[in-house]
Design a protein around this motif. Structure first.
Motif, PDB file in Angstrom:
ATOM      1  N   CYS A 196     -21.537  -1.923  20.466  1.00 48.18           N
ATOM      2  CA  CYS A 196     -22.681  -2.814  20.268  1.00 48.18           C
ATOM      3  C   CYS A 196     -22.809  -3.823  21.400  1.00 48.18           C
ATOM      4  O   CYS A 196     -23.908  -4.263  21.737  1.00 48.18           O
ATOM      5  CB  CYS A 196     -22.563  -3.542  18.936  1.00 48.18           C
ATOM      6  SG  CYS A 196     -22.597  -2.433  17.501  1.00 48.18           S
ATOM      7  N   ASN A 221     -37.004  -3.219  20.270  1.00 50.12           N
ATOM      8  CA  ASN A 221     -37.688  -3.302  18.982  1.00 50.12           C
ATOM      9  C   ASN A 221     -38.014  -1.881  18.528  1.00 50.12           C
ATOM     10  O   ASN A 221     -39.013  -1.297  18.960  1.00 50.12           O
ATOM     11  CB  ASN A 221     -38.960  -4.133  19.101  1.00 50.12           C
ATOM     12  CG  ASN A 221     -39.637  -4.341  17.761  1.00 50.12           C
ATOM     13  OD1 ASN A 221     -39.184  -3.834  16.729  1.00 50.12           O
ATOM     14  ND2 ASN A 221     -40.744  -5.065  17.764  1.00 50.12           N
ATOM     15  N   ILE A 262     -25.267  -3.080  24.438  1.00 46.65           N
ATOM     16  CA  ILE A 262     -26.728  -3.099  24.329  1.00 46.65           C
ATOM     17  C   ILE A 262     -27.286  -4.300  25.087  1.00 46.65           C
ATOM     18  O   ILE A 262     -26.906  -5.444  24.814  1.00 46.65           O
ATOM     19  CB  ILE A 262     -27.162  -3.178  22.855  1.00 46.65           C
ATOM     20  CG1 ILE A 262     -26.584  -2.004  22.054  1.00 46.65           C
ATOM     21  CG2 ILE A 262     -28.684  -3.179  22.742  1.00 46.65           C
ATOM     22  CD1 ILE A 262     -26.892  -2.068  20.574  1.00 46.65           C
ATOM     23  N   PRO A 263     -28.157  -4.065  26.043  1.00 49.50           N
ATOM     24  CA  PRO A 263     -28.740  -5.198  26.786  1.00 49.50           C
ATOM     25  C   PRO A 263     -29.634  -6.040  25.877  1.00 49.50           C
ATOM     26  O   PRO A 263     -30.286  -5.520  24.978  1.00 49.50           O
ATOM     27  CB  PRO A 263     -29.555  -4.513  27.888  1.00 49.50           C
ATOM     28  CG  PRO A 263     -29.867  -3.148  27.347  1.00 49.50           C
ATOM     29  CD  PRO A 263     -28.687  -2.762  26.508  1.00 49.50           C
ATOM     30  N   LYS A 264     -29.655  -7.325  26.124  1.00 45.11           N
ATOM     31  CA  LYS A 264     -30.483  -8.232  25.329  1.00 45.11           C
ATOM     32  C   LYS A 264     -31.725  -8.601  26.119  1.00 45.11           C
ATOM     33  O   LYS A 264     -31.686  -8.723  27.340  1.00 45.11           O
ATOM     34  CB  LYS A 264     -29.681  -9.467  24.959  1.00 45.11           C
ATOM     35  CG  LYS A 264     -28.507  -9.159  24.036  1.00 45.11           C
ATOM     36  CD  LYS A 264     -27.770 -10.425  23.632  1.00 45.11           C
ATOM     37  CE  LYS A 264     -26.611 -10.100  22.689  1.00 45.11           C
ATOM     38  NZ  LYS A 264     -25.876 -11.314  22.286  1.00 45.11           N
ATOM     39  N   PRO A 265     -32.869  -8.765  25.446  1.00 52.78           N
ATOM     40  CA  PRO A 265     -33.051  -8.617  23.990  1.00 52.78           C
ATOM     41  C   PRO A 265     -32.989  -7.160  23.561  1.00 52.78           C
ATOM     42  O   PRO A 265     -33.372  -6.265  24.314  1.00 52.78           O
ATOM     43  CB  PRO A 265     -34.439  -9.192  23.755  1.00 52.78           C
ATOM     44  CG  PRO A 265     -35.160  -8.943  25.046  1.00 52.78           C
ATOM     45  CD  PRO A 265     -34.129  -9.126  26.122  1.00 52.78           C
ATOM     46  N   TRP A 266     -32.505  -6.924  22.327  1.00 55.99           N
ATOM     47  CA  TRP A 266     -32.373  -5.559  21.828  1.00 55.99           C
ATOM     48  C   TRP A 266     -33.758  -4.918  21.695  1.00 55.99           C
ATOM     49  O   TRP A 266     -34.745  -5.596  21.402  1.00 55.99           O
ATOM     50  CB  TRP A 266     -31.691  -5.564  20.467  1.00 55.99           C
ATOM     51  CG  TRP A 266     -30.202  -5.775  20.557  1.00 55.99           C
ATOM     52  CD1 TRP A 266     -29.488  -6.100  21.671  1.00 55.99           C
ATOM     53  CD2 TRP A 266     -29.258  -5.673  19.498  1.00 55.99           C
ATOM     54  NE1 TRP A 266     -28.156  -6.204  21.379  1.00 55.99           N
ATOM     55  CE2 TRP A 266     -27.981  -5.940  20.040  1.00 55.99           C
ATOM     56  CE3 TRP A 266     -29.358  -5.373  18.148  1.00 55.99           C
ATOM     57  CZ2 TRP A 266     -26.814  -5.930  19.283  1.00 55.99           C
ATOM     58  CZ3 TRP A 266     -28.199  -5.359  17.381  1.00 55.99           C
ATOM     59  CH2 TRP A 266     -26.940  -5.620  17.944  1.00 55.99           C
ATOM     60  N   LYS A 293     -27.708  -2.735  14.608  1.00 58.37           N
ATOM     61  CA  LYS A 293     -28.603  -3.714  13.988  1.00 58.37           C
ATOM     62  C   LYS A 293     -28.915  -3.392  12.540  1.00 58.37           C
ATOM     63  O   LYS A 293     -28.922  -4.278  11.678  1.00 58.37           O
ATOM     64  CB  LYS A 293     -29.910  -3.769  14.779  1.00 58.37           C
ATOM     65  CG  LYS A 293     -30.866  -4.870  14.344  1.00 58.37           C
ATOM     66  CD  LYS A 293     -32.093  -4.905  15.245  1.00 58.37           C
ATOM     67  CE  LYS A 293     -33.049  -6.010  14.858  1.00 58.37           C
ATOM     68  NZ  LYS A 293     -34.242  -6.056  15.738  1.00 58.37           N
ATOM     69  N   THR A 341     -28.732   0.973  19.015  1.00 53.45           N
ATOM     70  CA  THR A 341     -29.354  -0.230  18.457  1.00 53.45           C
ATOM     71  C   THR A 341     -29.528  -0.093  16.949  1.00 53.45           C
ATOM     72  O   THR A 341     -29.285  -1.037  16.189  1.00 53.45           O
ATOM     73  CB  THR A 341     -30.725  -0.474  19.117  1.00 53.45           C
ATOM     74  OG1 THR A 341     -30.558  -0.609  20.530  1.00 53.45           O
ATOM     75  CG2 THR A 341     -31.373  -1.730  18.563  1.00 53.45           C
TER      76      THR A 341
END
Length: 348
Positions: A315, A324, A318-322, A305, A301
């Motif tokens: 990229c 934090n 990466i599962p959403k939501p990324w 990002k 991530t």
């Protein structure tokens, strides 16, 4: 100019040499005294008013060590644990006095920046400067696969391997050397400690000892792991041959001297070193078992990002939501899952 820590180490080393000129019971007494003195001399000097400067070498476990630097900073409640303060030390065009107003001390500086591009004279308070290096050929190989293949999605070819390895020339020395230094001896005078990736356990124990923090402050989870296939045989032959050694002779000399200095520091700690080493191994093994969850996801991530990796294939996984990262790591992918370490081993 040698740092205060380096001067103290030289002074203590000279005292230790004189011990061998004594004999009998007096020699035993002096040795015991020296063990106590060496144990506390460095840690007593590092305190809450000391800046922590980590020269973050790429492809030398730098994300992991960056997390450890910030964890040590957490122990002393330094500023900058969640920031990118290193940029404030960069050599800018404005005046010396103008730059100082942007730096709140004491602070941890733990982002990528070559030593020659930093102005440590901006710091008014004492500083502990350290870094970690990696065996030169391994670092060059890792850099090729990470930069060209993992991040940029290039195909692995013999031609690209050879081309990358030929461009790898004294990367360690060039990154660590301060302005005005031309040799390895001069380089060492700017640092209070340099460890190696290959002797990780020893380096972490010594780092904790010199900065006066408990072992829990140098525990970590590996920030990223990028396994790669072996090089083609001609590339292996090149990196094992005289041409590579000649192009990287400063790096090789630096790495060898770092290993020797680590042995000396460990010997100076006496039996206390083995006690702390066993403690570190036990706790680090436990930390890896219970706190390594999702770190590869956090690292990916960060790349996609923050660093905007060109490798869209990775990229897209990466599962959403990324995640934090600001809630999970000290900064970027540095010091991820630090709250797990706090829960199991105590706040550093």
């Amino acid at each position: 100019v040698k740092t205060s820590y380096a001067k103290k180490h030289i002074k203590l080393a000279n005292i230790k040499k004189k011990i061998h000129k004594t004999s009998g019971r007096m020699r035993v007494v002096i040795r015991r005294y020296m063990s106590i003195l060496l144990l506390f001399s460095f840690s007593a000097a590092f305190n809450r008013s000391t800046n922590l400067v980590y020269i973050k070498l790429p492809k030398c476990a730098s994300s992991t060590v960056g997390g450890i630097a910030r964890r040590i900073a957490a122990h002393y409640r330094l500023r900058g644990i969640n920031g990118t303060a290193t940029v404030n030390l960069a050599i800018l065009s404005n005046s010396h006095d103008d730059k100082r107003k942007y730096i709140l001390e004491p602070q941890v500086f733990a982002n990528h920046a070559e030593m020659s591009k930093l102005d440590l004279s901006l710091l008014r308070q004492p500083s502990f400067v350290f870094s970690l290096v990696r065996e030169p050929s391994k670092r060059c190989i890792s850099s090729y696969f990470y930069t060209n293949v993992h991040r940029n999605g290039a195909n692995i070819t013999l031609q690209s391997e050879i081309g990358s390895l030929r461009q790898c020339k004294n990367g360690l020395f060039s990154y660590l050397v301060p302005r005005g230094c031309k040799n390895v001896s001069c380089l060492f005078s700017a640092y209070d400690f340099i460890g190696t990736v290959e002797t990780w356990d020893k380096s972490m124990v010594l780092l904790a000892h010199l900065t006066g923090v408990p072992i829990s402050a140098v525990l970590s989870v590996e920030a990223k792991s990028n396994p790669h296939p072996p090089l083609h045989q001609p590339a292996i032959d090149y990196i094992s041959g005289p041409s590579f050694n000649e192009s990287n002779k400063l790096d090789i000399a630096l790495y060898e001297q770092v290993q020797q200095r680590l042995d000396t520091l460990a010997n100076n700690m006496g039996s206390h070193f083995n006690i702390k080493l066993n403690e570190f191994k036990e706790k680090q093994s436990r930390a890896t078992q219970v706190c390594s969850y999702n770190v590869e996801l956090y690292s990916l991530t960060h790349e996609c990002k923050i660093l905007k990796s060109k490798s869209t294939l990775h990229c897209g996984n990466i599962p959403k939501p990324w995640p934090n990262l600001e809630d999970l790591c000290y900064w970027g992918d540095n010091g991820c899952n630090y709250r797990c370490l706090d829960a199991f081993f105590g706040y550093p």
